[in-house]
Design an enzyme around this catalytic site. Sequence first.
Site, PDB file in Angstrom:
ATOM      1  N   ASP A 144       0.827  -1.201   0.000  1.00  0.00           N
ATOM      2  CA  ASP A 144       0.000   0.000   0.000  1.00  0.00           C
ATOM      3  C   ASP A 144       0.867   1.261   0.000  1.00  0.00           C
ATOM      4  O   ASP A 144       2.079   1.208   0.276  1.00  0.00           O
ATOM      5  CB  ASP A 144      -0.892  -0.039   1.254  1.00  0.00           C
ATOM      6  CG  ASP A 144      -2.200   0.701   1.079  1.00  0.00           C
ATOM      7  OD1 ASP A 144      -2.319   1.487   0.135  1.00  0.00           O
ATOM      8  OD2 ASP A 144      -3.111   0.484   1.909  1.00  0.00           O
TER       9      ASP A 144
ATOM     10  N   ASP B 195     -10.470   2.060  -3.498  1.00  0.00           N
ATOM     11  CA  ASP B 195     -11.057   1.890  -2.170  1.00  0.00           C
ATOM     12  C   ASP B 195     -12.564   2.022  -2.232  1.00  0.00           C
ATOM     13  O   ASP B 195     -13.258   1.783  -1.253  1.00  0.00           O
ATOM     14  CB  ASP B 195     -10.511   2.955  -1.206  1.00  0.00           C
ATOM     15  CG  ASP B 195      -9.186   2.527  -0.602  1.00  0.00           C
ATOM     16  OD1 ASP B 195      -8.800   1.363  -0.763  1.00  0.00           O
ATOM     17  OD2 ASP B 195      -8.532   3.382   0.036  1.00  0.00           O
TER      18      ASP B 195
HETATM   19  C1  DGJ Z   1      -5.792   1.823   1.789  1.00  0.00           C
HETATM   20  C2  DGJ Z   1      -6.135   0.587   1.026  1.00  0.00           C
HETATM   21  O1  DGJ Z   1      -6.580   0.898  -0.245  1.00  0.00           O
HETATM   22  C3  DGJ Z   1      -7.169  -0.191   1.820  1.00  0.00           C
HETATM   23  O2  DGJ Z   1      -7.600  -1.298   1.081  1.00  0.00           O
HETATM   24  C4  DGJ Z   1      -6.565  -0.603   3.124  1.00  0.00           C
HETATM   25  O3  DGJ Z   1      -5.512  -1.497   2.893  1.00  0.00           O
HETATM   26  C5  DGJ Z   1      -6.094   0.626   3.890  1.00  0.00           C
HETATM   27  N1  DGJ Z   1      -5.263   1.469   3.081  1.00  0.00           N
HETATM   28  C6  DGJ Z   1      -5.332   0.225   5.117  1.00  0.00           C
HETATM   29  O4  DGJ Z   1      -4.768   1.281   5.761  1.00  0.00           O
END
Ligand code: DGJ
Length: 738
Positions: free
Chosen positions: A486, A556
């Site tokens: 990430d 997301d």
């Molecule tokens: C952003 C990601 O896109 C989410 O899926 C998740 O992993 C969060 N960060 C965790 O902090």
Amino acid sequence: MAAEITYDKQKQVFHLSNPFLSYLMQVDEHGLLQHLYFGKRIRNYHDGRSYPGRDRGFSGNVPSANLGEQPDRTYSKDLILQEYSGNQTGDYREAGSIIRSDNGSVTVDWRYKGYEIIEGKPSLTKLPHSYVESNDEATTLNITLEDTVLKVEAVLTYTIYADRSVITRSVKMINKSSATYYLEKIASTQIDFPKQDLEVISLPGAHVRERQIERQKIKHGTYRFESRRGTSSHHMNPFIALVHPDTTEHQGEAFGVQLVYSGNHLFSLSKDYIDQTRLIVGINDYNFSWQLKGNAEFQTPEVIMVYTDNGLNDMSHTFHHLLRERVARGKHKFAERPIVINNWEATFMDFDTKKLKSIIDKAAEVGVEMFVLDDGWFGHRDDDTSSLGDWYEYKSKFENGLGGIADYTHEKGLKFGLWFEPEMISRDSDLFRQHPDFALQVPNRELTLSRSQYVLDFSRPEIVDTIYQQMIKILDRIPIDYIKWDMNRHLTEVWSNAYSPAQQGEIYHRYVLGLYELMGRLVERYPNILWEGCSGGGGRFDAGILYYFPQTWTSDNTDAVARLKIQYGTSLAYPISNMTSHISESPNQQTGRNTSLAIRGDVAMSGVFGYELNLDELPETEIEQVKQQIKFYKKHRKLIQYGNFVRLDSPFEHNSASWAFISEDQKHVLLFNFNILSEAQPEIPITKLKGLKPDKDYIEPATSKVYGGDELMNVGLYHFPVQQRDFVSSVRYFEELQ
Ligand code: DGJ
């Protein structure tokens, strides 16, 4: 037929061709490398694009070689279509390259020096790129231009693939002098299109609204499609397509261009005063300046260019094939990707062993294949204010350690995946307490926080190595099958204490090189791990990341309706095997929208599928539905992940969307239809399939009905019975009748 590159010595014309396209350039009487043509294949070039000269006011002329002699007033660099432009020598359009000398001059004048033709495709040093598996797949042309005053050479590299409608380009700058120069702008590619009506399609967006298709007419002025955020970004994807006004999904010319790069990028487009359009693509010149010492070299990222005269779907298929076959690497590139359950939207960071085990148990029961433990397993991380940079397990969160959860997952027959955010550092972390200088920052200035975190200075190799050492301690000890990488903020205060003031313009790019170095080392050390890129969803969805990680978290935003657009837009440039998509709870956490499990499933199943919710909270009827979804996906997974994805009806244009997955042999077809909002007097859309065998029949096993391929493509099918509710979907499977 192979890829051919010919050089006509007499006319000084280069002709790159394969069965689909031709690309033509000519060295002119002044030694300028002129662009002649990029488009559908022609057999031979004679003389049709010899540039007509004309004396035009305020467009200066190239000085004559003989001092005192009048220059040719009908020849001006300001209008000539060039392959790679310099700066300040009479071409007032956007420059392809700007080099600053010690005396402050920024003038660059490129003239042709020579060429070489190589079988195959050489690799790019330290940068991701497309590749070949054998030399007969492609041929490469290196053309050297030189500025004889600076004693700098620009090597323009063109690779043409034999059986793909693709040309790749990149540039290497070689300083042949002992002077130090500063590269202020170094494009990877330039195309000067002769006058024609062009429109540009781009993929702008935002966090939780990535890659929204936008199409606009190119008028006078300069358009910049760019990122200044240090990453390729949610906000503007490093891809554009140039099309004619009549180009549609299924017919017409399209020139697709994407940059294989994960940092600041720039696609600039400008229309000059006689309606010629210049495209420049490369690292963004925003705050960029690269010190090029005597005898040093600089390699630009690669650009992939696709040509088609069969519409946008065909352009996308060419990108999809190339990206998954010759950009993605490793053992998973053609593997069927496991169905995931991720605990993020189910628990966020508030989990313990009991909660995790119950998610794993339920996942095993319904047929999920991998459990991914997301953010919150390390340091003392209970919220997003701490612990990034401390990649050791949060002991009190686990009964038998992180290894215990990995083992439990494996005992239940699932693979085990883990989340990392390697490029970041929290103010509240041991790493920051020990090394506050590890964060990107400018002396005497406050550091800008974003999601309560700072960015590590990956331009410094020792910082990259610190994170590598931390990660391998975990990865060597715990059996991990998958990693989600990430990256949850963008860069600010981009300055590094390891470099001189004159080199601070290098930090954005050095950051990306540090990132690639870390990814490269880890991928090589752990070839069995399936890696997934992520940046707050789809903030770094680019071909650079794909070179290391075969899949990326698309957004997301897991709302089914929003995802129709996000996935549709993403598919313009990227293959389905790259796009992960999960079912999450309803109402959706990002939009608050209520949708049925059925439509959430149909949208999520149109990518690399998974779940991101608490299955324990679902009623028994929905658990049964989940089991059916998983069974269905496993049955059709190969077709979905590696078949041809055909866009049929755009959610950007209608109150509906349709797409299909068609196997390479055209024998298997999955058709997805979606209606978005219910209307009092509903329209009744018809879907006409594409890419089937017209003279074969196809059976729909669910209804035992038979349709001709020609019938499905020309007569088409009504979506589904009109229903008086929002957000309706259907999936229909057809196979060729034997
Ligand atoms: C952003 C990601 O896109 C989410 O899926 C998740 O992993 C969060 N960060 C965790 O902090």
